[in-house]
Motif scaffolding. Sequence first.
Motif, PDB file in Angstrom:
ATOM      1  N   GLU A  41      -6.344   3.722   0.401  1.00 53.83           N
ATOM      2  CA  GLU A  41      -5.962   4.350   1.666  1.00 53.83           C
ATOM      3  C   GLU A  41      -6.360   5.823   1.745  1.00 53.83           C
TER       4      GLU A  41
ATOM      5  N   VAL B  80       1.561   2.927  -4.762  1.00 55.93           N
ATOM      6  CA  VAL B  80       0.694   3.294  -3.654  1.00 55.93           C
ATOM      7  C   VAL B  80      -0.722   2.771  -3.892  1.00 55.93           C
TER       8      VAL B  80
ATOM      9  N   ASN C   6      -6.121  11.694  -1.430  1.00 54.61           N
ATOM     10  CA  ASN C   6      -5.539  10.414  -1.021  1.00 54.61           C
ATOM     11  C   ASN C   6      -5.624   9.364  -2.115  1.00 54.61           C
TER      12      ASN C   6
ATOM     13  N   HIS D  42       0.782  -1.244   0.000  1.00 59.01           N
ATOM     14  CA  HIS D  42       0.000   0.000   0.000  1.00 59.01           C
ATOM     15  C   HIS D  42       0.810   1.288   0.000  1.00 59.01           C
ATOM     16  N   LYS D  43       2.132   1.223   0.087  1.00 59.68           N
ATOM     17  CA  LYS D  43       2.948   2.433   0.136  1.00 59.68           C
ATOM     18  C   LYS D  43       3.962   2.465  -1.000  1.00 59.68           C
ATOM     19  N   ASN D  44       4.337   3.667  -1.403  1.00 61.15           N
ATOM     20  CA  ASN D  44       5.417   3.821  -2.369  1.00 61.15           C
ATOM     21  C   ASN D  44       6.697   3.187  -1.834  1.00 61.15           C
ATOM     22  N   ASP D  45       7.371   2.441  -2.681  1.00 61.19           N
ATOM     23  CA  ASP D  45       8.676   1.914  -2.313  1.00 61.19           C
ATOM     24  C   ASP D  45       9.426   1.573  -3.595  1.00 61.19           C
TER      25      ASP D  45
END
Length: 301
Positions: free
Chosen positions: A264, A260, A270, A244-247
């Motif tokens: 969420e 992303v 968002n 669920h997050k930028n990486d």
Amino acid sequence: MNRATTTRIGRRAFLANGALVLAAGLDPASCAGRLAAGAPKKGVRVGLVTDLHYADKPAAGTRYYRETLDKLAEAAERFKKDEPAFVVELGDLIDAADAVETELKYLKRVDKEFAALAKDRHYVLGNHCVDTLTKSEFLDAVGQKAAHGSFDRGGVHFVVLDACFRGDGKPYGRKNSKWNDANVPADQLDWLKEDLKGTDKPVVVFAHQRLDVANDYGVKNAADVRKVLEGSKKVRAVFQGHSHKNDYKDIGGVHYCTLVAMIEGSGAENNGYSVLDVGPDGAITVTGFRGQKNYDWKGAH
């Protein structure tokens, strides 16, 4: 404090409010300019979304299930302008339900919107997609023949992987799995080796569970998968979701980009989605919108 219920935002109001937020954060003109500058003269453009988790149920924690439709509508407007050759959802298109009928209802509703994005579209199975449903039920509902496979577009070879298998090799479905026990089975790895041998084009891989970490979000045999990808000398990038997050990680010369999640947070600010440009030399540009980061990777020398 989490609220027990969430109010459905009118789509027109959501998009109008979103335009104001975008003007304050991501300038539409600058995004359009970036796309124009980054688009390869030859190659292919792709629309990417992930972790929509659509469900007709109240919000829980940071997940606003009903707002997914409005967020997807905003992405649709962007894709209409940028005209990707195809679109991909990287898994967890729907959230889990307790009954097959309920989960199929969720899927039918959100896929009506996703299917309108492009005739050429591809679905990566996420753990929530096949929590209650079987793989065949999900795939039949969206009109896709198989959970993993490959195809060529614009001088680029694309691969879709399916890691929704337990450690004992059994496929996810009917509440038989754990979200953090994802595996690519041996027969799919064998298929992947042969598929990569059979192409002379730069390769981009789509997955749901992560292939670049060894924690709960990672595929348990990710190291084995990476060995195949690196050994081919053809794979440029892997696009994945799940956490669920930028990486981002560069492992063995392969770009691992975690996008992303769309689910969420509440409101247009968002949201998160992206446009991917891939050149025939393997040059890659990711133009992110809202919460999604941008990336630029040069082609092979």
